[in-house]
Design a protein around this motif. Structure first.
Motif, PDB file in Angstrom:
ATOM      1  N   GLY A 100      58.031  14.672 -97.907  1.00 54.71           N
ATOM      2  CA  GLY A 100      58.850  13.548 -98.363  1.00 54.71           C
ATOM      3  C   GLY A 100      59.335  12.709 -97.199  1.00 54.71           C
ATOM      4  O   GLY A 100      59.326  11.476 -97.256  1.00 54.71           O
TER       5      GLY A 100
ATOM      6  N   GLN B  64      65.780  13.959 -95.697  1.00 54.12           N
ATOM      7  CA  GLN B  64      64.714  14.879 -96.118  1.00 54.12           C
ATOM      8  C   GLN B  64      64.335  15.836 -94.990  1.00 54.12           C
ATOM      9  O   GLN B  64      63.986  16.990 -95.253  1.00 54.12           O
ATOM     10  CB  GLN B  64      63.503  14.056 -96.577  1.00 54.12           C
ATOM     11  CG  GLN B  64      63.749  13.343 -97.900  1.00 54.12           C
ATOM     12  CD  GLN B  64      62.708  12.276 -98.195  1.00 54.12           C
ATOM     13  OE1 GLN B  64      62.166  11.653 -97.288  1.00 54.12           O
ATOM     14  NE2 GLN B  64      62.425  12.081 -99.475  1.00 54.12           N
TER      15      GLN B  64
ATOM     16  N   ASP C  41      64.343  20.005 -94.956  1.00 52.79           N
ATOM     17  CA  ASP C  41      63.007  20.577 -94.722  1.00 52.79           C
ATOM     18  C   ASP C  41      61.976  20.087 -95.728  1.00 52.79           C
ATOM     19  O   ASP C  41      60.988  20.763 -95.999  1.00 52.79           O
ATOM     20  CB  ASP C  41      63.064  22.113 -94.744  1.00 52.79           C
ATOM     21  CG  ASP C  41      63.850  22.664 -93.567  1.00 52.79           C
ATOM     22  OD1 ASP C  41      63.788  22.058 -92.479  1.00 52.79           O
ATOM     23  OD2 ASP C  41      64.539  23.690 -93.741  1.00 52.79           O
ATOM     24  N   GLU C  42      62.192  18.903 -96.272  1.00 51.41           N
ATOM     25  CA  GLU C  42      61.199  18.277 -97.154  1.00 51.41           C
ATOM     26  C   GLU C  42      60.265  17.441 -96.276  1.00 51.41           C
ATOM     27  O   GLU C  42      60.366  16.208 -96.210  1.00 51.41           O
ATOM     28  CB  GLU C  42      61.879  17.422 -98.206  1.00 51.41           C
ATOM     29  CG  GLU C  42      62.729  18.212 -99.191  1.00 51.41           C
ATOM     30  CD  GLU C  42      63.370  17.329-100.244  1.00 51.41           C
ATOM     31  OE1 GLU C  42      63.127  16.094-100.223  1.00 51.41           O
ATOM     32  OE2 GLU C  42      64.125  17.853-101.083  1.00 51.41           O
TER      33      GLU C  42
END
Length: 610
Positions: free
Chosen positions: A479, A471, A475-476
């Motif tokens: 998350g 993640q 670039d989450e």
């Protein structure tokens, strides 16, 4: 004891018998090579091989005094110094090439097949049943996991010493004497030092005393004097087995599930069920795959009842046949005894069922089957051609299946893609394929595999950690933060999880929480330079200059040439008005990195201001 049907054996013909024996044993070795030759082209698995072999600190010093002493220490829940020693010998003689380790595994298994034949032939005096039982054991596809997996050297090595122990015992039975008994003890100890599964050996030797040797047959409802003697002579072996069992339980420690985690009823159900699972796999060895632990199953009372009743029924039936067909009771009791330590009653590790667990138990099943077929042929002579043809067909089919199964162990990805083809929701396979995709930079694919893995095994901290890394690549941030939070909950002392969570929190400007997690990371890894440096920067952000200076100094303790830490300390000294100290630090930086522009500019400015 019944003799063989009228087929040529060494007992029936001299030169011809020797030629037949040599040809049969040569054919047995050839079948083993055909079945497992693909394993020689296999590499190391990223699952377990990296930890138990490639990353094993015991093997780091090689075959030296330090290495030999290190092999005596427990490592990740195992105390198997003879197995570690076998790896050290491989490395010392041939290096770290994966083929070296696979070749040793294959050689040990081939030798085990020859030893098994010799033992069965010696104990029973029967040639062809021993050949059939040995061949079925040697080429069955359930052997692949033990032979093809470098980490499972302990299976084939402990099997080698066990069969030597059995061969030594067969000699002791015939000749008696302290030297022969001492050899039995030595082989047992070496086997236990290879894998503690051999704690059942004293009971297996008692079983051998009942059949085929007949040393402790009951007379008039009582155990004979000879029977009492054979029980007494097993007591030293039993004491050794109990000692090793205690050491194993102590070494494994937290790896053994508690009654609260894994209730007794569930353990017994798993135990009873495993006996039938392995029988089914024996008769139908298709769709074999490396199996994972899918969490603690719910108690199914009907399944528990039926499996328990079935086990009891088979045991009673085998007992009732003990006079006419003693090999059936022998084979069944052997199977039950040798499988019991890995049946799930004492749950250690993550596997409930594994093909490798059948390495020794299969001997009992195949002895019962082979001797039963031999007696069938003897009673009904007309069945000889059909039985022989069926046996040849079965052996050829098993060899072909083992060859195909061996190819799946070529590398980690091939193995686990095959596992997913067998069981698309297998958490272990999805986890491993997710890690492979992550290392390739295929973050979206990694997330897909890892989410699938966590659907079946939500308590797998390693899968959550890998998901967090994937993640981050995508670039989450939110998350990833949640994934690392989950890791810290499942594995509170994990320094990498706390470090990554601190990075995520710092990016969100949540400095106080980021500082807390950097501190927790340093509890697990006190010498982590990057964590100290990042923490120093965070302390600067919140105005804690003294703490920042201390962590810059911690970086320099590990790396005296760290330009980043020296720049931080120089800036702190300059801002505090300690210009002389700042000049010394900037000069030190330029001696390490002459092109460092900021240090050069500040040094020039400070000297000009004097």
């Amino acid at each position: 004891m019944k003799s063989d049907v009228r087929w040529p054996t060494p007992a029936h013909a001299g030169v011809r018998g020797f030629a037949i024996s040599s040809g049969v044993l040569g054919g047995l070795v050839l079948l083993v090579l055909i079945a497992f030759w693909p394993t020689l082209q296999a590499g190391f698995l990223q699952y377990d091989d990296t930890e138990y072999v490639l990353g094993n600190p015991i093997l780091r010093d090689g075959l030296t005094r330090a290495g030999l002493l290190a092999a005596l220490d427990p490592y990740v829940g195992y105390w198997i110094p003879v197995t570690w020693l076998s790896y050290l010998v491989d490395i010392a003689w041939f290096g770290w090439d994966a083929e070296v380790f696979h070749r040793t595994n294959l050689l040990l298994h081939a030798v085990n097949a020859l030893l098994l034949f010799a033992v069965l032939r010696s104990l029973t005096g029967r040639f062809w049943p021993a050949v059939l039982a040995t061949t079925l054991f040697a080429v069955h596809p359930l052997r692949v996991e033990s032979v093809a997996w470098v980490t499972e050297r302990k299976d084939v090595l402990s099997g080698f010493f066990f069969l030597l122990c059995l061969a030594s015992y067969a000699r002791y039975v015939k000749r008696q004497g302290p030297w022969h008994y001492g050899l039995v003890v030595l082989c047992l100890v070496l086997g236990l030092l290879s894998k503690p599964i051999l704690v059942v050996v004293p009971f297996l030797l008692l079983l051998v005393d009942w059949w085929p040797s007949g040393r402790c047959r009951a007379r008039s409802g009582r155990v004979s004097t000879g029977g009492q003697h054979v029980i007494l002579e097993k007591l030293p072996l039993l004491a050794i087995a109990v000692l090793f069992a205690g050491v194993t339980l102590w070494v494994q420690g937290n790896a053994i599930a508690s009654a609260g985690e894994y209730p007794l009823g569930v353990r017994l159900e798993s135990c009873f069920s495993s006996y039938f699972i392995y029988v089914f796999k024996t008769l139908w060895p298709l769709d074999l795959a490396l199996e994972a632990f899918h969490g603690v199953p719910e108690m199914d009372h009907w399944k528990f009842f039926l499996s328990g009743i079935s086990l009891l029924a088979i045991s009673v039936a085998s007992y009732r046949l003990r006079h006419g067909a003693p090999y059936i009771l022998f084979g069944w009791v052997w199977y039950v005894l040798t499988l019991f330590p890995v049946s799930g009653v004492v749950q250690a590790g993550v596997h409930l069922v594994a093909d490798r667990f059948t390495y020794l138990p299969h001997i009992g099943l195949f002895v019962a089957l082979s001797w039963g077929l031999a007696d069938t042929v003897q009673r009904w002579q007309g069945s000889r051609t059909a039985v022989v043809g069926a046996c040849i067909a079965v052996v050829c089919a098993l060899t072909a299946l083992a060859t195909v199964q061996s190819r799946y162990w070529r590398d980690t990805e091939t193995l686990f893609r095959h596992t997913l083809a067998v069981n698309p929701k297998d958490p272990l396979a999805n986890h491993q394929l997710g890690v492979i995709a992550l290392r390739r930079g295929e973050a979206a694919e990694a997330v897909r595999f890892l989410n699938q893995s966590l659907e079946s095994a939500s308590g797998n901290a390693d899968a959550w950690f890998a998901l967090g890394l994937a993640q981050v690549q995508m670039d989450e941030v939110s998350g990833a933060e949640q994934s690392f939070w989950t890791v810290t909950r499942l594995r509170p002392g994990d320094p990498d999880a706390h470090y990554n969570l601190a990075v995520a929190l710092a990016n969100r400007k949540e400095f106080e929480q980021a500082i807390e997690h950097y501190q927790r990371s340093l509890l697990g890894r006190p010498s982590d330079q990057q964590a100290h440096y990042n923490l120093a920067l965070l302390y600067l952000d919140v105005g804690e200059v003294a703490h920042a200076e201390r962590h810059f100094q911690e970086v320099l303790k590990e790396n005296q040439t760290s330009v980043a830490a020296l720049l931080g300390l120089a800036a702190l000294a300059e801002s505090a008005g300690r210009n002389g100290e700042a000049i010394d630090l900037y000069s030190r930086i330029l001696s390490i990195a002459p092109d460092e522009k900021h240090a050069s500019d500040r040094l020039g400015a400070l000297r000009a201001s004097r």
